[in-house]
Design an enzyme around this catalytic site. Structure first.
Site, PDB file in Angstrom:
ATOM      1  CG  ASN A  15      -1.795   1.333   1.322  1.00  0.00           C
ATOM      2  OD1 ASN A  15      -1.559   2.009   0.554  1.00  0.00           O
ATOM      3  ND2 ASN A  15      -2.414   1.537   2.501  1.00  0.00           N
ATOM      4  CE  LYS A  72      -0.398   3.245   4.658  1.00  0.00           C
ATOM      5  NZ  LYS A  72      -0.385   3.588   6.074  1.00  0.00           N
ATOM      6  CG  HIS A  98      -6.172   1.994   4.953  1.00  0.00           C
ATOM      7  ND1 HIS A  98      -5.634   2.900   5.784  1.00  0.00           N
ATOM      8  CD2 HIS A  98      -5.067   1.140   5.045  1.00  0.00           C
ATOM      9  CE1 HIS A  98      -4.395   2.593   6.230  1.00  0.00           C
ATOM     10  NE2 HIS A  98      -4.141   1.678   5.867  1.00  0.00           N
ATOM     11  CD  GLU A 107      -3.496   5.513   6.487  1.00  0.00           C
ATOM     12  OE1 GLU A 107      -2.894   5.677   5.186  1.00  0.00           O
ATOM     13  OE2 GLU A 107      -2.283   5.208   7.405  1.00  0.00           O
ATOM     14  CD  GLU A 139      -3.852  -2.529   7.222  1.00  0.00           C
ATOM     15  OE1 GLU A 139      -2.547  -2.779   6.887  1.00  0.00           O
ATOM     16  OE2 GLU A 139      -4.171  -1.442   6.915  1.00  0.00           O
ATOM     17  N   GLY A 194       2.059   2.548  10.807  1.00  0.00           N
ATOM     18  CA  GLY A 194       3.168   3.428  10.799  1.00  0.00           C
ATOM     19  C   GLY A 194       3.878   3.850  12.001  1.00  0.00           C
ATOM     20  CB  SER A 196       4.615  -1.542  12.152  1.00  0.00           C
ATOM     21  OG  SER A 196       4.306  -0.182  12.461  1.00  0.00           O
TER      22      SER A 196
HETATM   23  P1  PGA Z   1       2.706   0.517   7.259  1.00  0.00           P
HETATM   24  O1  PGA Z   1       1.085   0.776   7.005  1.00  0.00           O
HETATM   25  O2  PGA Z   1       3.122  -0.618   6.865  1.00  0.00           O
HETATM   26  O3  PGA Z   1       3.305   1.652   7.303  1.00  0.00           O
HETATM   27  O4  PGA Z   1       2.515   0.294   9.003  1.00  0.00           O
HETATM   28  C1  PGA Z   1       0.198  -0.382   6.698  1.00  0.00           C
HETATM   29  C2  PGA Z   1      -1.236   0.088   6.236  1.00  0.00           C
HETATM   30  O5  PGA Z   1      -1.479   1.151   6.614  1.00  0.00           O
HETATM   31  O6  PGA Z   1      -1.653  -0.572   5.298  1.00  0.00           O
END
Ligand code: PGA
Length: 244
Positions: A9, A11, A96, A98, A168, A174, A206
């Site tokens: 992803n 983003k 997601h 976010e 998640e 993150g 992460s």
């Molecule tokens: P990250 O994000 O690996 O940077 O923690 C994962 C995600 O949001 O899908």
């Protein structure tokens, strides 16, 4: 899909130059490593066509990060599942955290998006997960069950082929923090029990080159959804190696 799913992803990151440097490296690495995993790259919408072109002839698959719940019409700024399909996508991330957090996406909207994706022949990667507060107050299982109940497409229960869930935990995204392997295993078993036998469940939050091997070996983990660590070709290739 016999192997693991390793999904990237990106983003709101990347550029034509970054894609041109990364995609061929990942494609040739996956081929030379003999990876049995399904490797999915989800770049921003403006890069879908370019990344699709760069991955032609490889085993990599293309995915989008979001989709409209509507098929077409007066929805300025939105992109339909049919359009994503035409752009070469096979997958799309829906719900997601976010999107849920910054764009106020409800479970009902996430469900409608997953249904739109399925109707267009895309495989949704439906994300669920608890916040830190919910985990600390002992509500993680309850919250995830409620999200599943409200956001799983009715047309597709239990989710089997062409449907992926991604656990998640919001606090792991993150942050460099990852739940213990026992906690991941317990939550995946819980999700599997609620979503139905055969549900494929990825872990995300992460994931990096240092922890991917352990995470991918946890019973019930069918793959990983990788954010930050998917933006660096070498690191992402090391993660792919863990799924071989
Ligand atoms: P990250 O994000 O690996 O940077 O923690 C994962 C995600 O949001 O899908």
């Amino acid at each position: 899909m016999t192997g693991k799913v390793i999904a990237a992803n990106w983003k709101m990151n990347g550029s034509v130059a970054m894609a041109a440097a990364l995609v061929p490296k990942v494609a040739s690495y996956a081929a030379s490593a003999g990876s049995r995993s399904e490797i999915v790259l989800c770049p921003p919408a403006t890069l879908l066509a370019e990344v699709g072109r760069l991955m032609q002839g490889s085993f990599l698959a293309l995915g989008a990060q979001d989709v409209s719940a509507h098929a077409s019409g007066a929805y300025t700024g939105e992109i339909s599942a049919g359009m994503l399909k035409e752009a070469g996508c096979r997958y799309v991330i829906v719900g997601h955290s976010e999107r849920r957090q910054y764009h106020a996406e409800s479970d009902a909207l996430v469900k409608a998006k997953a249904e739109a994706a399925l109707a267009a022949g895309l495989t949704p990667i439906l994300c669920i997960g608890e916040t830190l507060e919910e985990r600390e107050s002992g509500k993680a299982f309850e919250v995830v069950s409620a999200q599943l109940k409200r956001s799983l497409p009715t047309s597709h229960q239990p989710p089997t082929a062409n449907f992926l869930l991604a656990y998640e935990p919001v606090w792991a995204i993150g942050s460099g923090k990852v739940p213990s392997s026992a906690d991941i295993e317990a939550m995946h078993a819980h999700i599997g029990a609620s979503a139905g036998a055969g549900a494929k469940i990825l872990y995300g939050g992460s994931v990096n080159a240092g922890n991917a091997r352990e995470i991918l070996s946890i019973p019930g983990v069918d793959g990983v959804l990788v954010g930050g660590a998917s933006l660096k070709a070498e690191e992402f290739c090391s993660i792919i190696e863990c799924g071989v």
